[in-house]
Write a protein that holds these residues in place. Sequence first.
Motif, PDB file in Angstrom:
ATOM      1  N   VAL A  29       0.845  -1.202   0.000  1.00  0.00           N
ATOM      2  CA  VAL A  29       0.000   0.000   0.000  1.00  0.00           C
ATOM      3  C   VAL A  29       0.874   1.243   0.000  1.00  0.00           C
ATOM      4  O   VAL A  29       0.608   2.205  -0.743  1.00  0.00           O
ATOM      5  CB  VAL A  29      -0.939   0.005   1.232  1.00  0.00           C
ATOM      6  N   ARG A  30       1.934   1.233   0.794  1.00  0.00           N
ATOM      7  CA  ARG A  30       2.818   2.400   0.851  1.00  0.00           C
ATOM      8  C   ARG A  30       3.479   2.659  -0.501  1.00  0.00           C
ATOM      9  O   ARG A  30       3.587   3.810  -0.951  1.00  0.00           O
ATOM     10  CB  ARG A  30       3.882   2.202   1.937  1.00  0.00           C
ATOM     11  N   ARG A  31       3.897   1.605  -1.189  1.00  0.00           N
ATOM     12  CA  ARG A  31       4.517   1.795  -2.504  1.00  0.00           C
ATOM     13  C   ARG A  31       3.523   2.390  -3.496  1.00  0.00           C
ATOM     14  O   ARG A  31       3.883   3.231  -4.321  1.00  0.00           O
ATOM     15  CB  ARG A  31       5.061   0.457  -3.031  1.00  0.00           C
ATOM     16  N   ALA A  32       2.262   1.951  -3.390  1.00  0.00           N
ATOM     17  CA  ALA A  32       1.230   2.511  -4.273  1.00  0.00           C
ATOM     18  C   ALA A  32       1.020   3.997  -3.967  1.00  0.00           C
ATOM     19  O   ALA A  32       0.797   4.803  -4.881  1.00  0.00           O
ATOM     20  CB  ALA A  32      -0.076   1.739  -4.106  1.00  0.00           C
ATOM     21  N   LEU A  33       1.099   4.371  -2.702  1.00  0.00           N
ATOM     22  CA  LEU A  33       0.947   5.780  -2.334  1.00  0.00           C
ATOM     23  C   LEU A  33       2.130   6.608  -2.821  1.00  0.00           C
ATOM     24  O   LEU A  33       1.967   7.758  -3.239  1.00  0.00           O
ATOM     25  CB  LEU A  33       0.818   5.906  -0.809  1.00  0.00           C
ATOM     26  N   LEU A  34       3.320   6.029  -2.789  1.00  0.00           N
ATOM     27  CA  LEU A  34       4.517   6.752  -3.226  1.00  0.00           C
ATOM     28  C   LEU A  34       4.545   6.957  -4.733  1.00  0.00           C
ATOM     29  O   LEU A  34       5.099   7.952  -5.224  1.00  0.00           O
ATOM     30  CB  LEU A  34       5.775   6.000  -2.789  1.00  0.00           C
ATOM     31  N   GLY A  35       3.964   6.052  -5.489  1.00  0.00           N
ATOM     32  CA  GLY A  35       4.036   6.168  -6.940  1.00  0.00           C
ATOM     33  C   GLY A  35       5.464   6.102  -7.428  1.00  0.00           C
ATOM     34  O   GLY A  35       6.202   5.157  -7.112  1.00  0.00           O
ATOM     35  N   ASP A  36       5.896   7.138  -8.149  1.00  0.00           N
ATOM     36  CA  ASP A  36       7.251   7.163  -8.699  1.00  0.00           C
ATOM     37  C   ASP A  36       8.281   7.706  -7.715  1.00  0.00           C
ATOM     38  O   ASP A  36       9.459   7.826  -8.064  1.00  0.00           O
ATOM     39  CB  ASP A  36       7.279   8.029  -9.971  1.00  0.00           C
ATOM     40  N   LEU A  51       9.601  20.529   9.527  1.00  0.00           N
ATOM     41  CA  LEU A  51       9.005  20.082  10.780  1.00  0.00           C
ATOM     42  C   LEU A  51       8.695  18.587  10.738  1.00  0.00           C
ATOM     43  O   LEU A  51       8.839  17.883  11.743  1.00  0.00           O
ATOM     44  CB  LEU A  51       7.737  20.885  11.068  1.00  0.00           C
ATOM     45  N   ILE A  52       8.279  18.095   9.582  1.00  0.00           N
ATOM     46  CA  ILE A  52       8.008  16.665   9.445  1.00  0.00           C
ATOM     47  C   ILE A  52       9.289  15.863   9.631  1.00  0.00           C
ATOM     48  O   ILE A  52       9.314  14.838  10.326  1.00  0.00           O
ATOM     49  CB  ILE A  52       7.360  16.365   8.076  1.00  0.00           C
ATOM     50  N   ARG A  53      10.362  16.329   9.017  1.00  0.00           N
ATOM     51  CA  ARG A  53      11.625  15.589   9.154  1.00  0.00           C
ATOM     52  C   ARG A  53      12.111  15.604  10.598  1.00  0.00           C
ATOM     53  O   ARG A  53      12.654  14.611  11.087  1.00  0.00           O
ATOM     54  CB  ARG A  53      12.668  16.176   8.199  1.00  0.00           C
ATOM     55  N   SER A  54      11.882  16.720  11.302  1.00  0.00           N
ATOM     56  CA  SER A  54      12.257  16.775  12.719  1.00  0.00           C
ATOM     57  C   SER A  54      11.396  15.825  13.538  1.00  0.00           C
ATOM     58  O   SER A  54      11.887  15.149  14.454  1.00  0.00           O
ATOM     59  CB  SER A  54      12.093  18.206  13.250  1.00  0.00           C
ATOM     60  N   LEU A  55      10.105  15.757  13.192  1.00  0.00           N
ATOM     61  CA  LEU A  55       9.189  14.876  13.915  1.00  0.00           C
ATOM     62  C   LEU A  55       9.590  13.421  13.758  1.00  0.00           C
ATOM     63  O   LEU A  55       9.469  12.619  14.692  1.00  0.00           O
ATOM     64  CB  LEU A  55       7.762  15.093  13.399  1.00  0.00           C
ATOM     65  N   ASP A  99      11.234   8.386   0.583  1.00  0.00           N
ATOM     66  CA  ASP A  99      10.492   9.635   0.711  1.00  0.00           C
ATOM     67  C   ASP A  99       9.356   9.468   1.722  1.00  0.00           C
ATOM     68  O   ASP A  99       9.005   8.350   2.121  1.00  0.00           O
ATOM     69  CB  ASP A  99       9.939  10.071  -0.647  1.00  0.00           C
ATOM     70  N   VAL A 100       8.777  10.583   2.126  1.00  0.00           N
ATOM     71  CA  VAL A 100       7.757  10.614   3.169  1.00  0.00           C
ATOM     72  C   VAL A 100       6.367  10.695   2.548  1.00  0.00           C
ATOM     73  O   VAL A 100       6.107  11.553   1.696  1.00  0.00           O
ATOM     74  CB  VAL A 100       7.976  11.819   4.113  1.00  0.00           C
ATOM     75  N   VAL A 101       5.475   9.795   2.967  1.00  0.00           N
ATOM     76  CA  VAL A 101       4.066   9.875   2.580  1.00  0.00           C
ATOM     77  C   VAL A 101       3.338  10.693   3.642  1.00  0.00           C
ATOM     78  O   VAL A 101       3.188  10.254   4.794  1.00  0.00           O
ATOM     79  CB  VAL A 101       3.424   8.478   2.459  1.00  0.00           C
ATOM     80  N   ARG A 117      10.499  18.577  -1.920  1.00  0.00           N
ATOM     81  CA  ARG A 117      11.229  17.397  -2.397  1.00  0.00           C
ATOM     82  C   ARG A 117      11.223  16.344  -1.309  1.00  0.00           C
ATOM     83  O   ARG A 117      11.349  16.637  -0.123  1.00  0.00           O
ATOM     84  CB  ARG A 117      12.663  17.764  -2.752  1.00  0.00           C
ATOM     85  N   GLY A 118      11.064  15.090  -1.712  1.00  0.00           N
ATOM     86  CA  GLY A 118      11.110  13.999  -0.765  1.00  0.00           C
ATOM     87  C   GLY A 118       9.812  13.773  -0.013  1.00  0.00           C
ATOM     88  O   GLY A 118       9.797  13.017   0.965  1.00  0.00           O
TER      89      GLY A 118
END
Length: 396
Positions: A207-214, A345-349, A219-221, A244-245
Amino acid sequence: MAEQQRFRAAPTLGGMRIAFGSETWAPSVDGVVTRLRATVTELRRAGHEVLLIVPDGAGVREHPDGVRVVELPSVSSRFVSGGRIFGLPWRGPVERALREFRPDLVHVLSPYILGRAVLAAAESLELPVVTSFHQDLATAARHAGLGLLSGPIWAYLRHQHGSSDRTLVTSQAMAELLPRHRIEPVELWPFGVDLERFHPRRRDEAVRRALLGDHDRNDVVALYVGRLAPEKGLRRLYPLARARGVRLVLAGDGPMRNQLVEDLADTDTLFTGWLAGDELADLYASADVFTFPSNTETLGFVLIEALASGLPVLAADSAPTAEILGGSSGGAVVAEHDWGRAPQLIRSLLTPSRQTVSRAARRRSLNWDWTVATEALVDIYRAVLQVDRLRAPAAS
């Protein structure tokens, strides 16, 4: 008065008869509907009888076994709230349904339009009434640039809730807000979550790979779940869509969808539409971080479901949000002016590891359970009925 006394069903020591009036029952990602569906299921499991009074065409046929349903004629327009269905306030059918069902108590959720008919019918039959407050319309109007409407909105809400024996609120922040606008008495209706359905073990790499697509697998979903509507603060997510990412995923639908698609056409934002049940639970658990940009909520059920799924949260700063997060390291709040820094902030979290914040998020949810929440609600009902019984001899 004697006729009304004959109508009134004698409250039983065991199961009660509860009639709910709700402006909607649609199968969508809606906190009011989520709470009501879970509550009805728990009430039925505990042996209580339930009547639902809802708009027709609102998914009412999807309900627990044994629940009686009355559908009122409804209208909708794509120009109003994205085509949401509104039940017409026809008192006659409501009063007939209540006479036949003979409820111990009537509970009206967000008594705006359809709720007016339910309140009037209950008052005519001298039934105890509880209302509940689920949407801070005045704050939403202010954020939409319609601050002049705040006064009239509060006046209307005072009128609607003023006819009930008690107004229930969904957070301590709302318990403090309503008395300031002369809506009393208020009492907290505790929240819950399905801790089995919304669980970290549902995380699925496919499921995560489908959310990431290309996107790269590292990278962060970043997930949003809810209505795509102006009051949800969705423009605050634009920096994430262009970072990015990061892959921004928007699960839901609503009047702002076309505008969002247009504004984010230069990004690879994923729009999934409405999801529910196990599909929604898989989505939560398989994302990397949950985004909650709204600061106009009275609670925020999707935030609770995300935490139960072990999903760390980046949320707009508001009193209800702070109440839910409670200082947990599984979430962080963002000031209104600071959403431009959301990617950082997401990367810090997520540092030092997603697993650490995921465990913290899940721990925060472990005391929330629908059975406990519904037992607290039943205690409130019984207290209202006790007061009503004490009043009855004096009234006669």
